[in-house]
Design a protein around this motif. Structure first.
Motif, PDB file in Angstrom:
ATOM      1  N   VAL A 178       0.846  -1.195   0.000  1.00  0.00           N
ATOM      2  CA  VAL A 178       0.000   0.000   0.000  1.00  0.00           C
ATOM      3  C   VAL A 178       0.883   1.247   0.000  1.00  0.00           C
ATOM      4  O   VAL A 178       1.394   1.672   1.039  1.00  0.00           O
ATOM      5  CB  VAL A 178      -0.935   0.025   1.225  1.00  0.00           C
ATOM      6  N   ASP A 179       1.054   1.829  -1.177  1.00  0.00           N
ATOM      7  CA  ASP A 179       1.893   3.019  -1.274  1.00  0.00           C
ATOM      8  C   ASP A 179       1.299   4.190  -0.494  1.00  0.00           C
ATOM      9  O   ASP A 179       2.038   5.032   0.030  1.00  0.00           O
ATOM     10  CB  ASP A 179       2.082   3.413  -2.738  1.00  0.00           C
ATOM     11  N   ALA A 180      -0.039   4.254  -0.386  1.00  0.00           N
ATOM     12  CA  ALA A 180      -0.664   5.337   0.367  1.00  0.00           C
ATOM     13  C   ALA A 180      -0.187   5.335   1.815  1.00  0.00           C
ATOM     14  O   ALA A 180       0.016   6.401   2.411  1.00  0.00           O
ATOM     15  CB  ALA A 180      -2.185   5.203   0.319  1.00  0.00           C
ATOM     16  N   ALA A 181       0.010   4.166   2.408  1.00  0.00           N
ATOM     17  CA  ALA A 181       0.500   4.089   3.782  1.00  0.00           C
ATOM     18  C   ALA A 181       1.919   4.633   3.875  1.00  0.00           C
ATOM     19  O   ALA A 181       2.274   5.350   4.818  1.00  0.00           O
ATOM     20  CB  ALA A 181       0.449   2.651   4.282  1.00  0.00           C
ATOM     21  N   VAL A 182       2.738   4.312   2.891  1.00  0.00           N
ATOM     22  CA  VAL A 182       4.118   4.813   2.863  1.00  0.00           C
ATOM     23  C   VAL A 182       4.131   6.333   2.773  1.00  0.00           C
ATOM     24  O   VAL A 182       4.894   7.009   3.473  1.00  0.00           O
ATOM     25  CB  VAL A 182       4.895   4.190   1.690  1.00  0.00           C
ATOM     26  N   GLN A 183       3.285   6.877   1.927  1.00  0.00           N
ATOM     27  CA  GLN A 183       3.250   8.332   1.757  1.00  0.00           C
ATOM     28  C   GLN A 183       2.711   9.031   3.001  1.00  0.00           C
ATOM     29  O   GLN A 183       3.228  10.072   3.421  1.00  0.00           O
ATOM     30  CB  GLN A 183       2.402   8.703   0.529  1.00  0.00           C
TER      31      GLN A 183
ATOM     32  N   PRO B 173       6.968  12.256   7.422  1.00  0.00           N
ATOM     33  CA  PRO B 173       6.755  13.491   8.183  1.00  0.00           C
ATOM     34  C   PRO B 173       6.231  14.600   7.285  1.00  0.00           C
ATOM     35  O   PRO B 173       6.578  14.682   6.102  1.00  0.00           O
ATOM     36  CB  PRO B 173       8.161  13.839   8.708  1.00  0.00           C
ATOM     37  N   ALA B 174       5.374  15.418   7.857  1.00  0.00           N
ATOM     38  CA  ALA B 174       4.861  16.565   7.106  1.00  0.00           C
ATOM     39  C   ALA B 174       5.988  17.562   6.863  1.00  0.00           C
ATOM     40  O   ALA B 174       6.864  17.732   7.716  1.00  0.00           O
ATOM     41  CB  ALA B 174       3.736  17.234   7.873  1.00  0.00           C
TER      42      ALA B 174
ATOM     43  N   PRO C 216       9.500   4.184   4.531  1.00  0.00           N
ATOM     44  CA  PRO C 216      10.257   5.161   3.737  1.00  0.00           C
ATOM     45  C   PRO C 216      11.570   5.558   4.411  1.00  0.00           C
ATOM     46  O   PRO C 216      11.742   5.381   5.619  1.00  0.00           O
ATOM     47  CB  PRO C 216       9.300   6.357   3.644  1.00  0.00           C
ATOM     48  N   GLU C 217      12.475   6.090   3.632  1.00  0.00           N
ATOM     49  CA  GLU C 217      13.760   6.530   4.166  1.00  0.00           C
ATOM     50  C   GLU C 217      13.534   7.574   5.255  1.00  0.00           C
ATOM     51  O   GLU C 217      12.797   8.548   5.072  1.00  0.00           O
ATOM     52  CB  GLU C 217      14.628   7.122   3.057  1.00  0.00           C
ATOM     53  N   ALA C 218      14.172   7.353   6.401  1.00  0.00           N
ATOM     54  CA  ALA C 218      14.037   8.254   7.544  1.00  0.00           C
ATOM     55  C   ALA C 218      15.192   7.961   8.496  1.00  0.00           C
ATOM     56  O   ALA C 218      15.775   6.868   8.453  1.00  0.00           O
ATOM     57  CB  ALA C 218      12.694   8.031   8.248  1.00  0.00           C
ATOM     58  N   PRO C 219      15.536   8.911   9.362  1.00  0.00           N
ATOM     59  CA  PRO C 219      16.656   8.695  10.280  1.00  0.00           C
ATOM     60  C   PRO C 219      16.503   7.448  11.144  1.00  0.00           C
ATOM     61  O   PRO C 219      17.494   6.811  11.484  1.00  0.00           O
ATOM     62  CB  PRO C 219      16.648   9.973  11.133  1.00  0.00           C
ATOM     63  N   GLN C 220      15.283   7.095  11.521  1.00  0.00           N
ATOM     64  CA  GLN C 220      15.054   5.917  12.361  1.00  0.00           C
ATOM     65  C   GLN C 220      14.291   4.830  11.605  1.00  0.00           C
ATOM     66  O   GLN C 220      13.456   4.118  12.173  1.00  0.00           O
ATOM     67  CB  GLN C 220      14.288   6.327  13.619  1.00  0.00           C
TER      68      GLN C 220
END
Length: 383
Positions: A94-99, A103-104, A184-188
């Motif tokens: 589910v790409d919508a969940a990834v998006q 973070p805003a 998704p790519e994120a620091p954690q």
């Protein structure tokens, strides 16, 4: 939801209630826009934007990390490995969940007044009155058993899902599996994927325990379930069969939702003995000796005398308890300051946000006042 809450479009209420500018003993008033509201026909439902919660087919069973995870589950929890493989082959990406979990982007400054107008409005207040009236016995029983006031329980369920009207349309297994293996790519990022893998395990354990098809569970883009938006691990640990039906149903049983929220708060530090308001409106001195008391974590750490010495005062005398100093920013307008006790910070364990916890307090109070207006006895402010 015991994780970050998505501010959703509000769905429409049932019958409206006339609000006659009630005031409670601590001086809390409904905003003018919510007072003296004339009875009106319910407005038409707004169209809800379509969400691709079905997702696209991805053969998760071919992913090395997924196979290793399923092997561990079979060994640790006694699942049949072949059945797990067949199940994962029905899960969608589910790409919508990834998006939505990203973070805003940086935007306007925080604004409590704008946030509260969105979250504490006539739709939620009217729906809250009906919910309270329909579930008065369960609310009273939960308050007696766990010590959490009915208005706090009503506030949380109203903020989370407008009393069950907006519980989410994603298949929980799709959303959680996607985030567990394709965050998704994120620091954690690694830590977040581990979190969602734990939630995936909890989803499967709950489905087995309650005898439900795990693919039938619906929830938010992050996998939160039912009226109170419990993540599966919280559901396993804190959810209760409060209506005595023999199973836990947070989607359709208001009683189970009420009892489960109360159990969650009791398990996260709610203190029955404190009683009274959870926050007190405060003023701060110009010398800013109190500034070091801000942002000290989600806990009450300071005695009333310490706060007073630092230049923090309240119009309503605050009992001798531990407090935290809470700042609610209002964009370009002056910041509001409040003393918050341990019970306020128990609410932040549901969602780690001052705005969230204060909106729960304000909505619950507004619903209580709308049900049975209390006579004015003070102009001071406390909640």
């Amino acid at each position: 939801m015991p994780m970050k809450t998505l501010i959703t479009a509000l769905l429409l209420s049932a019958a409206t209630v006339s609000h006659a500018a009630p005031v409670d003993p601590y001086g809390y008033k409904l905003p003018p826009s919510m007072q003296k509201k004339k009875k009106a026909a319910a407005p038409k439902k707004k169209a809800v934007p379509a969400i691709d919660y079905v997702g696209e087919f991805v053969n998760f069973g071919d992913w090395k990390e997924v196979r290793a995870f399923l092997d561990d589950l079979a060994a640790r929890d006694g699942f049949d490995r072949a059945e797990l493989g067949a199940l994962i082959n029905q899960v969608r990406y589910v790409d919508a969940a990834v998006q939505l979990v990203k973070p805003a982007p940086p935007g306007k400054p925080k604004n409590w007044q704008a946030y509260s107008k969105l979250m504490i409005d006539p739709v939620r207040i009217d729906a809250g009155v009906k919910f309270w009236n329909d579930n008065a016995d369960a609310l009273a029983r939960a308050e007696s058993l766990y010590g959490v006031p009915a208005e706090v329980l009503v506030g949380i369920i109203g903020i989370e899902t407008v009393y069950g009207r907006n519980t989410g349309r994603f298949r929980v297994l799709d959303a959680i599996t996607t985030l567990a293996f394709s965050y998704p790519e994120a620091p954690q990022r690694r830590e977040r994927m581990e979190f969602f893998r734990g939630e995936l395990e909890a989803t499967l354990l709950f489905a087995r325990q309650d005898g439900v098809d795990p693919l039938s569970l619906k929830g938010s883009f992050a996998g939160a379930i039912g009226m109170p938006q419990f993540m599966p691990s919280s559901l396993m640990k804190y959810a209760v069969d409060f209506d005595g039906s023999g199973k836990i149903d947070l989607q359709n049983s208001s009683s189970d939702a009420i009892g489960s929220v109360a159990a969650f708060l009791a398990g996260h530090g709610w203190q029955r003995a404190q009683g009274g308001p959870v926050v007190y409106a405060a003023t701060v001195s110009p010398n800013r000796a109190w500034e070091g008391m801000l942002n000290q974590g989600l806990a009450a750490k300071y005695r009333s005398a310490e706060l007073s010495t630092a230049g923090v005062t309240t119009a309503v005398p605050a009992p001798d308890q531990l407090y935290g100093l809470v700042d609610l920013q209002n964009g370009a307008e002056p910041t509001e300051y409040w003393l918050a006790n341990t019970n306020f910070f128990a609410i932040t364990q549901y969602n780690r946000s001052y705005f969230y916890a204060m909106s729960v307090v304000e909505l619950g109070r507004a619903v209580r006042l709308a049900r049975a207006p209390a006579p004015a006895s003070s102009n001071a402010s406390g909640m």
